[in-house]
Design a protein around this motif. Structure first.
Motif, PDB file in Angstrom:
ATOM      1  N   CYS A 198      28.344   7.978  -6.494  1.00 25.26           N
ATOM      2  CA  CYS A 198      27.637   9.174  -6.035  1.00 25.26           C
ATOM      3  C   CYS A 198      28.650  10.154  -5.442  1.00 25.26           C
ATOM      4  O   CYS A 198      29.400   9.807  -4.531  1.00 25.26           O
ATOM      5  CB  CYS A 198      26.578   8.818  -5.000  1.00 25.26           C
ATOM      6  N   LEU A 199      28.652  11.365  -5.972  1.00 28.42           N
ATOM      7  CA  LEU A 199      29.557  12.409  -5.509  1.00 28.42           C
ATOM      8  C   LEU A 199      28.856  13.319  -4.507  1.00 28.42           C
ATOM      9  O   LEU A 199      27.630  13.348  -4.417  1.00 28.42           O
ATOM     10  CB  LEU A 199      30.063  13.224  -6.697  1.00 28.42           C
ATOM     11  N   LYS A 200      29.645  14.067  -3.755  1.00 27.52           N
ATOM     12  CA  LYS A 200      29.101  14.978  -2.748  1.00 27.52           C
ATOM     13  C   LYS A 200      28.923  16.371  -3.330  1.00 27.52           C
ATOM     14  O   LYS A 200      29.836  16.937  -3.939  1.00 27.52           O
ATOM     15  CB  LYS A 200      30.029  15.044  -1.536  1.00 27.52           C
ATOM     16  N   GLY A 201      27.728  16.930  -3.127  1.00 25.94           N
ATOM     17  CA  GLY A 201      27.460  18.312  -3.480  1.00 25.94           C
ATOM     18  C   GLY A 201      27.486  19.196  -2.247  1.00 25.94           C
ATOM     19  O   GLY A 201      27.559  18.725  -1.110  1.00 25.94           O
ATOM     20  N   ASN A 202      27.380  20.502  -2.468  1.00 25.09           N
ATOM     21  CA  ASN A 202      27.408  21.425  -1.335  1.00 25.09           C
ATOM     22  C   ASN A 202      26.196  21.262  -0.416  1.00 25.09           C
ATOM     23  O   ASN A 202      26.283  21.533   0.791  1.00 25.09           O
ATOM     24  CB  ASN A 202      27.506  22.871  -1.824  1.00 25.09           C
ATOM     25  N   HIS A 203      25.078  20.751  -0.942  1.00 26.05           N
ATOM     26  CA  HIS A 203      23.912  20.575  -0.082  1.00 26.05           C
ATOM     27  C   HIS A 203      24.058  19.356   0.828  1.00 26.05           C
ATOM     28  O   HIS A 203      23.569  19.374   1.966  1.00 26.05           O
ATOM     29  CB  HIS A 203      22.637  20.514  -0.917  1.00 26.05           C
ATOM     30  N   GLU A 204      24.720  18.312   0.372  1.00 25.68           N
ATOM     31  CA  GLU A 204      25.035  17.207   1.283  1.00 25.68           C
ATOM     32  C   GLU A 204      25.995  17.692   2.377  1.00 25.68           C
ATOM     33  O   GLU A 204      25.874  17.311   3.546  1.00 25.68           O
ATOM     34  CB  GLU A 204      25.662  16.026   0.524  1.00 25.68           C
ATOM     35  N   MET A 249      26.102  20.698   3.573  1.00 21.14           N
ATOM     36  CA  MET A 249      25.345  21.511   4.524  1.00 21.14           C
ATOM     37  C   MET A 249      24.614  20.649   5.548  1.00 21.14           C
ATOM     38  O   MET A 249      24.504  21.028   6.722  1.00 21.14           O
ATOM     39  CB  MET A 249      24.371  22.426   3.778  1.00 21.14           C
ATOM     40  N   VAL A 250      24.101  19.493   5.112  1.00 22.85           N
ATOM     41  CA  VAL A 250      23.467  18.576   6.070  1.00 22.85           C
ATOM     42  C   VAL A 250      24.489  18.130   7.121  1.00 22.85           C
ATOM     43  O   VAL A 250      24.225  18.179   8.332  1.00 22.85           O
ATOM     44  CB  VAL A 250      22.879  17.352   5.349  1.00 22.85           C
ATOM     45  N   LEU A 251      25.658  17.720   6.669  1.00 19.50           N
ATOM     46  CA  LEU A 251      26.684  17.250   7.599  1.00 19.50           C
ATOM     47  C   LEU A 251      27.177  18.383   8.496  1.00 19.50           C
ATOM     48  O   LEU A 251      27.445  18.168   9.684  1.00 19.50           O
ATOM     49  CB  LEU A 251      27.847  16.637   6.812  1.00 19.50           C
ATOM     50  N   GLU A 298      19.054  10.912  14.278  1.00 24.13           N
ATOM     51  CA  GLU A 298      18.421   9.623  14.520  1.00 24.13           C
ATOM     52  C   GLU A 298      17.612   9.166  13.306  1.00 24.13           C
ATOM     53  O   GLU A 298      17.648   7.988  12.932  1.00 24.13           O
ATOM     54  CB  GLU A 298      17.520   9.705  15.742  1.00 24.13           C
ATOM     55  N   ALA A 299      16.898  10.093  12.682  1.00 20.04           N
ATOM     56  CA  ALA A 299      16.045   9.730  11.551  1.00 20.04           C
ATOM     57  C   ALA A 299      16.847   9.331  10.322  1.00 20.04           C
ATOM     58  O   ALA A 299      16.406   8.494   9.526  1.00 20.04           O
ATOM     59  CB  ALA A 299      15.114  10.895  11.210  1.00 20.04           C
ATOM     60  N   LEU A 300      18.018   9.900  10.159  1.00 22.05           N
ATOM     61  CA  LEU A 300      18.837   9.591   8.985  1.00 22.05           C
ATOM     62  C   LEU A 300      19.224   8.117   8.944  1.00 22.05           C
ATOM     63  O   LEU A 300      19.256   7.504   7.874  1.00 22.05           O
ATOM     64  CB  LEU A 300      20.094  10.457   8.963  1.00 22.05           C
ATOM     65  N   GLY A 301      19.553   7.533  10.068  1.00 22.53           N
ATOM     66  CA  GLY A 301      19.943   6.124  10.098  1.00 22.53           C
ATOM     67  C   GLY A 301      21.092   5.848   9.149  1.00 22.53           C
ATOM     68  O   GLY A 301      22.112   6.541   9.149  1.00 22.53           O
ATOM     69  N   ARG A 302      20.933   4.846   8.301  1.00 23.04           N
ATOM     70  CA  ARG A 302      22.001   4.442   7.373  1.00 23.04           C
ATOM     71  C   ARG A 302      22.294   5.514   6.342  1.00 23.04           C
ATOM     72  O   ARG A 302      23.369   5.514   5.722  1.00 23.04           O
ATOM     73  CB  ARG A 302      21.638   3.133   6.672  1.00 23.04           C
ATOM     74  N   ASP A 303      21.361   6.435   6.114  1.00 18.24           N
ATOM     75  CA  ASP A 303      21.615   7.500   5.150  1.00 18.24           C
ATOM     76  C   ASP A 303      22.777   8.386   5.590  1.00 18.24           C
ATOM     77  O   ASP A 303      23.473   8.977   4.751  1.00 18.24           O
ATOM     78  CB  ASP A 303      20.365   8.373   4.961  1.00 18.24           C
ATOM     79  N   LEU A 304      23.000   8.487   6.892  1.00 25.34           N
ATOM     80  CA  LEU A 304      24.113   9.295   7.379  1.00 25.34           C
ATOM     81  C   LEU A 304      25.444   8.692   6.938  1.00 25.34           C
ATOM     82  O   LEU A 304      26.355   9.424   6.519  1.00 25.34           O
ATOM     83  CB  LEU A 304      24.046   9.418   8.900  1.00 25.34           C
ATOM     84  N   ASP A 305      25.585   7.379   7.023  1.00 19.84           N
ATOM     85  CA  ASP A 305      26.816   6.732   6.552  1.00 19.84           C
ATOM     86  C   ASP A 305      27.011   6.974   5.064  1.00 19.84           C
ATOM     87  O   ASP A 305      28.139   7.211   4.599  1.00 19.84           O
ATOM     88  CB  ASP A 305      26.772   5.234   6.836  1.00 19.84           C
ATOM     89  N   PHE A 306      25.923   6.904   4.306  1.00 16.82           N
ATOM     90  CA  PHE A 306      25.992   7.171   2.874  1.00 16.82           C
ATOM     91  C   PHE A 306      26.524   8.583   2.617  1.00 16.82           C
ATOM     92  O   PHE A 306      27.426   8.785   1.794  1.00 16.82           O
ATOM     93  CB  PHE A 306      24.608   6.988   2.258  1.00 16.82           C
ATOM     94  N   LEU A 307      25.986   9.574   3.323  1.00 15.39           N
ATOM     95  CA  LEU A 307      26.417  10.958   3.136  1.00 15.39           C
ATOM     96  C   LEU A 307      27.891  11.133   3.493  1.00 15.39           C
ATOM     97  O   LEU A 307      28.623  11.851   2.802  1.00 15.39           O
ATOM     98  CB  LEU A 307      25.559  11.891   3.984  1.00 15.39           C
ATOM     99  N   LYS A 308      28.319  10.480   4.552  1.00 18.25           N
ATOM    100  CA  LYS A 308      29.704  10.637   4.992  1.00 18.25           C
ATOM    101  C   LYS A 308      30.704  10.008   4.026  1.00 18.25           C
ATOM    102  O   LYS A 308      31.872  10.425   3.977  1.00 18.25           O
ATOM    103  CB  LYS A 308      29.885  10.012   6.379  1.00 18.25           C
ATOM    104  N   LYS A 309      30.269   9.019   3.254  1.00 17.39           N
ATOM    105  CA  LYS A 309      31.186   8.290   2.377  1.00 17.39           C
ATOM    106  C   LYS A 309      31.180   8.798   0.942  1.00 17.39           C
ATOM    107  O   LYS A 309      31.879   8.252   0.086  1.00 17.39           O
ATOM    108  CB  LYS A 309      30.832   6.797   2.399  1.00 17.39           C
ATOM    109  N   LEU A 310      30.415   9.832   0.652  1.00 18.22           N
ATOM    110  CA  LEU A 310      30.359  10.344  -0.720  1.00 18.22           C
ATOM    111  C   LEU A 310      31.727  10.842  -1.171  1.00 18.22           C
ATOM    112  O   LEU A 310      32.454  11.512  -0.434  1.00 18.22           O
ATOM    113  CB  LEU A 310      29.339  11.484  -0.810  1.00 18.22           C
ATOM    114  N   LYS A 311      32.065  10.555  -2.427  1.00 17.29           N
ATOM    115  CA  LYS A 311      33.320  11.006  -3.003  1.00 17.29           C
ATOM    116  C   LYS A 311      33.197  12.451  -3.485  1.00 17.29           C
ATOM    117  O   LYS A 311      32.102  12.934  -3.766  1.00 17.29           O
ATOM    118  CB  LYS A 311      33.708  10.121  -4.193  1.00 17.29           C
ATOM    119  N   LEU A 312      34.326  13.116  -3.623  1.00 14.25           N
ATOM    120  CA  LEU A 312      34.337  14.487  -4.124  1.00 14.25           C
ATOM    121  C   LEU A 312      34.535  14.563  -5.633  1.00 14.25           C
ATOM    122  O   LEU A 312      34.134  15.551  -6.261  1.00 14.25           O
ATOM    123  CB  LEU A 312      35.431  15.299  -3.427  1.00 14.25           C
ATOM    124  N   SER A 313      35.136  13.559  -6.223  1.00 12.11           N
ATOM    125  CA  SER A 313      35.383  13.589  -7.663  1.00 12.11           C
ATOM    126  C   SER A 313      35.576  12.175  -8.186  1.00 12.11           C
ATOM    127  O   SER A 313      35.804  11.233  -7.421  1.00 12.11           O
ATOM    128  CB  SER A 313      36.621  14.438  -7.993  1.00 12.11           C
TER     129      SER A 313
END
Length: 243
Positions: A82-88, A90-92, A138-153
């Motif tokens: 899973c790669l990171k898009g600009n909308h992910e 924006m959340v961070l 708080e609501a993101l929970g484990r999803d926050l770790d997922f977002l932070k670890k997304l690759k760029l390419s």
């Protein structure tokens, strides 16, 4: 190597399923994942790699469900990237700086907040935006770790997978992350070869846009109901779609 002088290939024995921008449409993601599984069943392959090109959140109604679906193991015996898009991004960025709330909501963030049970503030002030940020964190929970670890390419053979594109004339290792997530021009109109054949999303098109050196598979799923998956094997290309 530079394209389009030679036909791009993926490694022998590997099949790539690359999926465009989902934008909170968990219903369409479920359908495209089912299409992938049917394709794998009909056409077995030893090495299967799914690549999702980013923009999983915002605009559509089910961002939380999309992120949870992507974190699940694929039904097939393969890899999911899973790669990171600009909308992910924006959340961070909002979590780091709550004053970006209005800008994020103007770009589709409201449904993401609501999918996590966070009510966007009726009046925007320093206190209310801070509360919204804290509630989302708080609501993101484990999803926050997922977002932070997304690759760029991601690179497979002669193909480069990235959310938005690359800046022509700049080596991959020197690319600005902002370009990888946000760029349109001069990438989209670049007429010369690139070091890889680039598969990307970010810029909505009515149908997959195939150019000599790039391929855009963002078919605007949130509005069109069409989520597109590009299937690559050796030198061949084909498509799966919810349309």
């Amino acid at each position: 190597m530079a394209f389009p002088e030679t036909a791009p290939r993926v490694p022998e024995g590997t099949r790539i399923y690359a999926v465009g921008d989902v934008h909170g449409r968990a219903d369409l993601l479920g359908r495209i994942l089912a299409e992938i599984e049917r394709d794998v069943t009909r056409n077995p392959c030893d090495d299967i790699v799914e690549v999702f090109l980013g923009d999983y959140v915002d605009r559509g109604p089910s961002s939380q469900e999309v992120l949870r679906m992507l974190q699940a193991d694929p039904a097939h015996d393969g890899e999911r990237i899973c790669l990171k898009g600009n909308h992910e991004e924006m959340v961070l960025d909002f979590l780091d700086d709550p004053e970006l709330l209005v800008l994020w909501m103007q770009n589709g963030g409201r449904p993401t907040l609501q999918s996590y049970g966070v009510s966007p503030p009726a009046e925007v002030g320093r206190t209310t935006i801070g509360q919204a940020r804290d509630q989302l964190r708080e609501a993101l929970g484990r999803d926050l770790d997922f977002l932070k670890k997304l690759k760029l390419s991601h690179v497979e053979g002669d193909y480069l997978f990235v959310h938005a594109g690359i800046r022509p004339g700049v080596a991959l290792e020197a690319q600005d992350p902002e370009d990888l997530m946000w760029i349109r021009e001069p990438f989209l109109s670049h007429a010369g070869p690139l070091p890889y054949f680039v598969v990307h999303g970010h810029t909505p098109v009515e149908a997959p846009e195939i150019k000599p050196f790039r391929l855009d598979i963002d078919t605007g799923a949130v509005a069109s109901d069409v989520l597109t998956c590009l299937v690559l094997e050796e030198e061949t290309r084909r498509f799966l779609t919810t349309g």
